[in-house]
Design an enzyme around this catalytic site. Structure first.
Site, PDB file in Angstrom:
ATOM      1  N   GLN A 168     -12.555   5.863  10.261  1.00 38.24           N
ATOM      2  CA  GLN A 168     -13.962   5.501  10.432  1.00 38.24           C
ATOM      3  C   GLN A 168     -14.528   6.114  11.713  1.00 38.24           C
ATOM      4  O   GLN A 168     -15.625   6.676  11.713  1.00 38.24           O
ATOM      5  CB  GLN A 168     -14.102   3.971  10.465  1.00 38.24           C
ATOM      6  CG  GLN A 168     -15.516   3.471  10.465  1.00 38.24           C
ATOM      7  CD  GLN A 168     -16.191   3.653   9.116  1.00 38.24           C
ATOM      8  OE1 GLN A 168     -15.524   3.802   8.101  1.00 38.24           O
ATOM      9  NE2 GLN A 168     -17.508   3.640   9.118  1.00 38.24           N
ATOM     10  N   GLU A 226      10.195  -2.855   1.606  1.00 36.55           N
ATOM     11  CA  GLU A 226      11.001  -4.013   2.023  1.00 36.55           C
ATOM     12  C   GLU A 226      10.285  -5.341   1.836  1.00 36.55           C
ATOM     13  O   GLU A 226      10.461  -6.270   2.617  1.00 36.55           O
ATOM     14  CB  GLU A 226      11.463  -3.858   3.480  1.00 36.55           C
ATOM     15  CG  GLU A 226      12.291  -2.637   3.748  1.00 36.55           C
ATOM     16  CD  GLU A 226      13.554  -2.546   2.888  1.00 36.55           C
ATOM     17  OE1 GLU A 226      14.085  -3.592   2.469  1.00 36.55           O
ATOM     18  OE2 GLU A 226      13.999  -1.419   2.627  1.00 36.55           O
TER      19      GLU A 226
END
Length: 160
Positions: free
Chosen positions: A103, A130
């Protein structure tokens, strides 16, 4: 198996921290050198706010990751909930920071094969490796509730 998972989750948290740091460095470099409206982007309120929030969140995630890594070193199986929290916080933080970095950088953040574009793509899978963020929140919540119902205070639970 849980001990191994605890160590792997901390490693994903560490990778997320490194990725977020690289994205924040790129955003700060761009904001410090890119001039808009007669001054560097970093001096504009919205950009300064994003940079400040990103740095604070990164350091908080880093500290939790260090604590989880130390706990996993001592007793990986007993520290799974901390490894899970570190992985959750670090990977979510990494996603927010890379999003803000894009941004701040505007079109320069999306140039194909640029460093920031690559970091942006790499941040998303960190929230899945994970254990997805949603699954981790479920496990963390379960540990919290069982700790409280067992009569332990959260301070006692933190020392484990």
């Amino acid at each position: 198996m849980l001990a191994t998972l605890a160590v792997f989750r901390v490693s994903v948290a560490g990778a997320s921290i490194g990725l977020a740091q690289a994205a924040l460095d790129e955003a700060a470099r761009h904001a410090g050198t890119r001039v808009q409206f007669g001054r560097p982007l970093a001096k504009l309120g919205a950009v300064a706010d994003m940079l400040g929030a990103s740095w604070a969140e990164l350091e908080a995630a880093r500290l939790l990751t260090y604590k989880a890594a130390d706990m996993a070193r001592v007793d990986p199986a007993a520290s799974l909930h901390f490894s899970s929290m570190a992985k959750l916080v670090a990977s979510e933080t990494s996603g927010r920071i890379t999003d803000r970095a894009v941004q701040i950088s505007g079109r320069f953040g999306l140039v194909r094969d640029s460093k920031l574009e690559r970091l942006y793509r790499q941040a998303r899978p960190m929230r899945i490796y994970e254990g997805s963020s949603e699954i981790l929140r479920l496990g963390i919540s379960k540990t919290l509730v069982s700790t409280i119902l067992a009569g332990d205070t959260m301070q006692e639970g933190l020392r484990r």
